[in-house]
Scaffold this motif. Structure first.
Motif, PDB file in Angstrom:
ATOM      1  N   MET A   1      -9.925   6.023   4.211  1.00  0.00           N
ATOM      2  CA  MET A   1      -9.443   4.889   3.423  1.00  0.00           C
ATOM      3  C   MET A   1      -8.150   5.296   2.692  1.00  0.00           C
ATOM      4  N   PHE A   2      -7.194   4.360   2.639  1.00  0.00           N
ATOM      5  CA  PHE A   2      -6.008   4.580   1.812  1.00  0.00           C
ATOM      6  C   PHE A   2      -6.048   3.583   0.658  1.00  0.00           C
ATOM      7  N   ARG A   3      -5.573   4.021  -0.477  1.00  0.00           N
ATOM      8  CA  ARG A   3      -5.473   3.091  -1.599  1.00  0.00           C
ATOM      9  C   ARG A   3      -4.088   2.476  -1.586  1.00  0.00           C
TER      10      ARG A   3
ATOM     11  N   GLU B   1      -8.537  -1.154  -1.392  1.00  0.00           N
ATOM     12  CA  GLU B   1      -8.960  -0.128  -0.439  1.00  0.00           C
ATOM     13  C   GLU B   1      -8.658  -0.602   0.975  1.00  0.00           C
ATOM     14  N   HIS B   2      -7.912   0.213   1.680  1.00  0.00           N
ATOM     15  CA  HIS B   2      -7.583  -0.153   3.062  1.00  0.00           C
ATOM     16  C   HIS B   2      -8.280   0.858   3.981  1.00  0.00           C
ATOM     17  N   TRP B   3      -9.369   0.403   4.599  1.00  0.00           N
ATOM     18  CA  TRP B   3     -10.123   1.303   5.487  1.00  0.00           C
ATOM     19  C   TRP B   3      -9.451   1.323   6.851  1.00  0.00           C
ATOM     20  N   VAL B   4      -8.884   2.460   7.187  1.00  0.00           N
ATOM     21  CA  VAL B   4      -8.128   2.593   8.431  1.00  0.00           C
ATOM     22  C   VAL B   4      -9.040   3.054   9.567  1.00  0.00           C
ATOM     23  N   LEU B   5      -9.927   3.968   9.277  1.00  0.00           N
ATOM     24  CA  LEU B   5     -10.895   4.418  10.291  1.00  0.00           C
ATOM     25  C   LEU B   5     -12.298   4.083   9.789  1.00  0.00           C
TER      26      LEU B   5
ATOM     27  N   SER C   1       0.271   8.743  22.043  1.00  0.00           N
ATOM     28  CA  SER C   1       1.464   8.230  22.720  1.00  0.00           C
ATOM     29  C   SER C   1       1.282   6.780  23.137  1.00  0.00           C
ATOM     30  N   HIS C   2       2.436   6.086  23.181  1.00  0.00           N
ATOM     31  CA  HIS C   2       2.424   4.743  23.757  1.00  0.00           C
ATOM     32  C   HIS C   2       2.869   4.814  25.211  1.00  0.00           C
ATOM     33  N   ALA C   3       3.250   6.017  25.676  1.00  0.00           N
ATOM     34  CA  ALA C   3       3.698   6.182  27.065  1.00  0.00           C
ATOM     35  C   ALA C   3       2.480   6.514  27.938  1.00  0.00           C
TER      36      ALA C   3
ATOM     37  N   GLY D   1      -3.620   3.077  21.447  1.00  0.00           N
ATOM     38  CA  GLY D   1      -3.992   1.921  20.642  1.00  0.00           C
ATOM     39  C   GLY D   1      -2.746   1.313  20.040  1.00  0.00           C
ATOM     40  N   GLU D   2      -2.885   0.082  19.534  1.00  0.00           N
ATOM     41  CA  GLU D   2      -1.694  -0.615  19.035  1.00  0.00           C
ATOM     42  C   GLU D   2      -1.206   0.019  17.726  1.00  0.00           C
ATOM     43  N   ASN D   3       0.000  -0.353  17.317  1.00  0.00           N
ATOM     44  CA  ASN D   3       0.579   0.177  16.081  1.00  0.00           C
ATOM     45  C   ASN D   3      -0.380  -0.031  14.921  1.00  0.00           C
ATOM     46  N   GLY D   4      -0.556   1.012  14.144  1.00  0.00           N
ATOM     47  CA  GLY D   4      -1.355   0.899  12.929  1.00  0.00           C
ATOM     48  C   GLY D   4      -2.854   0.978  13.131  1.00  0.00           C
ATOM     49  N   CYS D   5      -3.307   1.318  14.334  1.00  0.00           N
ATOM     50  CA  CYS D   5      -4.763   1.329  14.584  1.00  0.00           C
ATOM     51  C   CYS D   5      -5.424   2.599  14.054  1.00  0.00           C
ATOM     52  N   GLY D   6      -4.629   3.616  13.709  1.00  0.00           N
ATOM     53  CA  GLY D   6      -5.224   4.814  13.108  1.00  0.00           C
ATOM     54  C   GLY D   6      -5.087   6.077  13.945  1.00  0.00           C
ATOM     55  N   LYS D   7      -4.229   6.065  14.956  1.00  0.00           N
ATOM     56  CA  LYS D   7      -4.071   7.254  15.827  1.00  0.00           C
ATOM     57  C   LYS D   7      -3.474   8.438  15.051  1.00  0.00           C
ATOM     58  N   SER D   8      -2.348   8.174  14.359  1.00  0.00           N
ATOM     59  CA  SER D   8      -1.682   9.262  13.630  1.00  0.00           C
ATOM     60  C   SER D   8      -2.573   9.756  12.498  1.00  0.00           C
ATOM     61  N   THR D   9      -3.281   8.839  11.852  1.00  0.00           N
ATOM     62  CA  THR D   9      -4.188   9.243  10.776  1.00  0.00           C
ATOM     63  C   THR D   9      -5.240  10.205  11.342  1.00  0.00           C
ATOM     64  N   THR D  10      -5.749   9.901  12.534  1.00  0.00           N
ATOM     65  CA  THR D  10      -6.740  10.775  13.167  1.00  0.00           C
ATOM     66  C   THR D  10      -6.136  12.158  13.408  1.00  0.00           C
TER      67      THR D  10
HETATM   68  N1  LIG Z   1      -0.404   7.347   3.274  1.00  0.00           N
HETATM   69  C1  LIG Z   1      -0.770   6.103   3.534  1.00  0.00           C
HETATM   70  N2  LIG Z   1      -1.009   5.223   2.550  1.00  0.00           N
HETATM   71  C2  LIG Z   1      -1.391   3.965   2.808  1.00  0.00           C
HETATM   72  N3  LIG Z   1      -1.586   3.464   4.054  1.00  0.00           N
HETATM   73  C3  LIG Z   1      -1.372   4.310   5.083  1.00  0.00           C
HETATM   74  C4  LIG Z   1      -0.945   5.662   4.890  1.00  0.00           C
HETATM   75  N4  LIG Z   1      -0.820   6.239   6.105  1.00  0.00           N
HETATM   76  C5  LIG Z   1      -1.134   5.295   7.011  1.00  0.00           C
HETATM   77  N5  LIG Z   1      -1.462   4.133   6.403  1.00  0.00           N
HETATM   78  C6  LIG Z   1      -1.879   2.897   7.056  1.00  0.00           C
HETATM   79  O1  LIG Z   1      -2.952   3.214   7.934  1.00  0.00           O
HETATM   80  C7  LIG Z   1      -2.878   2.440   9.114  1.00  0.00           C
HETATM   81  C8  LIG Z   1      -2.931   3.374  10.316  1.00  0.00           C
HETATM   82  O2  LIG Z   1      -1.741   4.140  10.363  1.00  0.00           O
HETATM   83  P1  LIG Z   1      -1.461   5.182  11.536  1.00  0.00           P
HETATM   84  O3  LIG Z   1      -0.140   5.782  11.235  1.00  0.00           O
HETATM   85  O4  LIG Z   1      -2.630   6.078  11.696  1.00  0.00           O
HETATM   86  O5  LIG Z   1      -1.384   4.222  12.781  1.00  0.00           O
HETATM   87  P2  LIG Z   1      -0.980   4.537  14.308  1.00  0.00           P
HETATM   88  O6  LIG Z   1      -2.102   4.061  15.142  1.00  0.00           O
HETATM   89  O7  LIG Z   1      -0.581   5.965  14.441  1.00  0.00           O
HETATM   90  O8  LIG Z   1       0.265   3.585  14.492  1.00  0.00           O
HETATM   91  P3  LIG Z   1       1.645   3.747  15.324  1.00  0.00           P
HETATM   92  O9  LIG Z   1       1.318   3.467  16.757  1.00  0.00           O
HETATM   93  O10 LIG Z   1       2.508   2.682  14.734  1.00  0.00           O
HETATM   94  O11 LIG Z   1       2.175   5.128  15.075  1.00  0.00           O
HETATM   95  C9  LIG Z   1      -1.616   1.613   9.002  1.00  0.00           C
HETATM   96  O12 LIG Z   1      -1.974   0.320   8.564  1.00  0.00           O
HETATM   97  C10 LIG Z   1      -0.801   2.318   7.946  1.00  0.00           C
HETATM   98  O13 LIG Z   1      -0.004   1.415   7.236  1.00  0.00           O
END
Ligand SMILES: Nc1ncnc2c1ncn2[C@@H]1O[C@H](COP(=O)(O)OP(=O)(O)OP(=O)(O)O)[C@@H](O)[C@H]1O
Length: 428
Positions: A38-40, A63-67, A228-230, A84-93
């Motif tokens: 979760m991100f605040r 509270e923004h639950w990303v995963l 990757s998106h590729a 997965g699409e932009n913002g789905c949580g890949k980079s967070t993982t």
């Molecule tokens: N430090 C942070 N604080 C608040 N929200 C965050 C933070 N980091 C990521 N997020 C949010 O978490 C969600 C997932 O982000 P993430 O970067 O994991 O997505 P992604 O799947 O890698 O997207 P992309 O394909 O665009 O790289 C997004 O809505 C992003 O705005």
């Protein structure tokens, strides 16, 4: 040419029944269990006194639950793609695997030394030179000064930044940053390499070089997780794709099984329910049989031997060319054609694409042809499936030419030599 693409035959053992089997240990090195993150997101509390009084009772953040509970495991030597699409949580993982971030719930266990390319230039000090940053960056990955001394020349040579290596990195372009970061990350003898969209940066020639290097280090047994998106890159490096959607794993499996579902879903979503792929043929298993919206299709595939003539047989050590004829109703830019070769047990043993040969994507127009060079095919006894994929970086106009042929190769370990091709490489 692509000798680095070779996956050593020594990695494949014969199981006694003529089938090649992998020596991978099966040891789990990444274990992600029910992870939630979760991100605040802090609210604007107002600038004026009036606004502040008005918002006083309001919670300061949302509270923004990303995963929302993801679990997966990665075995030693496996290469896995997160899509997965932009913002789905890949980079967070990926950031949680690197311990830049920590889960709010669930657990992550990692075994081995991790090297990562997550945020471009993260860990670089702008005022230090490229050379100095190699030392600081590689030490973060756990290398001693002596170990870095030994690798310094290799790192600089891979980065191709010899001329600029003593300049401060703040003077580098983003492509130069990426070269340096990639060169360090792949030379620290990591057991696990985590990469976020890094192959999208830099010029096409350097991308191709990184791609070959990744295949090489994968061949040496490094575990790899790529965001990757590729799709074609994932198909040619990874055995498995994990599709994340709304913080959950929506689908997991062989990239060639997962990606068509993901692409069709994306296409549907982006066209407001009117799918770009509405004219495409999708077979019972969900694989795309025809490319894009019927704009282009392959019409013939032939194999050209080293003598320049159509080949009925080939020797895996010799390069040969897959000659693909196509008809494109509309011009198709930025196309990349890739070949993946799978062993009978489904393991990916070889991948190549036109980007490696040409260093730039293709434009397909009218009736034309594409040549894809195949070199050092790592085949031993057993069955192999050859798959051709054509894609664009935006993911649309996408096709799998699944199972263009299956070769049964017998007796190769005893008598290496020519392998007969099927009479016809069928277009389905
Ligand atoms: N430090 C942070 N604080 C608040 N929200 C965050 C933070 N980091 C990521 N997020 C949010 O978490 C969600 C997932 O982000 P993430 O970067 O994991 O997505 P992604 O799947 O890698 O997207 P992309 O394909 O665009 O790289 C997004 O809505 C992003 O705005």
């Amino acid at each position: 040419m692509n000798s680095e693409l070779r996956i050593k035959n020594s990695e494949l053992k014969d199981d006694g029944a003529g089938n090649a089997v992998s020596e991978k240990t099966g040891e789990v090195v990444i274990d992600v269990r029910n992870v939630k993150k979760m991100f605040r997101v802090y609210r604007d509390r107002g600038n004026t006194l009036k606004e502040r009084l008005l918002f006083a009772g309001r919670r300061r953040y949302e509270e923004h639950w990303v995963l929302n509970g993801i679990s997966f495991q990665v075995k030693k030597g496996e290469a896995v793609g997160l899509v997965g699409e932009n913002g789905c949580g890949k980079s967070t993982t990926l950031k949680m695997l690197t311990r830049i971030l920590y889960p709010d719930e669930g657990s992550i266990q990692i075994k081995g030394r991790v090297s990562s390319l997550i945020e471009l230039g993260a860990g670089f000090h702008p005022d230090l030179s490229g050379r100095e940053n190699i030392y600081t960056n590689a030490s973060i990955f756990g290398l001693s000064r002596k170990e870095i001394d030994e690798r310094l020349e290799t790192i600089i040579a891979f980065s191709e930044l010899e001329e600029f290596i003593d300049d401060p990195v703040r003077t580098y372009s983003s492509g130069m940053y990426m070269r340096l970061a990639f060169a360090v990350a792949i030379n620290v003898d990591a057991d696990i390499l985590l990469i976020d969209e890094i192959l999208a940066v830099g010029d096409a020639a350097f991308q191709a070089k990184c791609f070959r290097k990744l295949q090489e280090i994968k061949g040496q047994g490094t575990t790899i997780v790529i965001v990757s998106h590729a799709m074609a890159q994932i198909e040619q490096i990874c055995e498995r794709s994990i599709w994340i959607d709304e913080g959950l794993i929506r689908m997991e499996g062989a990239p060639r099984d997962v990606h068509p579902h993901y692409m069709a879903w994306m296409s549907q979503k982006n066209s407001g329910g009117e799918s770009d792929l509405k004219d495409a043929e999708i077979d019972a298993e969900g694989h795309l049989k025809r490319w894009g919206s019927g704009e282009a299709r392959m019409t013939a595939i032939t194999v050209i031997g080293k003598d320049g003539q159509e080949a009925k047989e080939f020797s895996p050590e010799d390069p040969f060319t897959i000659h693909i004829e196509y008809t494109a109703k509309k011009e198709l830019t930025d196309a990349v054609v890739g070949l993946a070769v799978y062993r009978g047990d489904g393991a990916l043993v070889y991948g190549t694409n036109t980007l490696i040969d040409t260093s730039s994507p293709l434009t397909l127009k009218g009736e034309g042809s594409i040549d894809l060079i195949v070199d050092n095919l790592p085949v031993t006894n057993g069955d192999y499936t050859f798959d051709l994929a054509i894609h664009r970086p935006d993911g649309f106009n996408y096709d799998f030419r699944r199972d263009i042929c299956t070769l049964h190769i017998a007796g190769r370990t005893q008598t290496p030599g020519e392998i007969a091709l099927p009479h016809r490489w069928e277009i389905r």
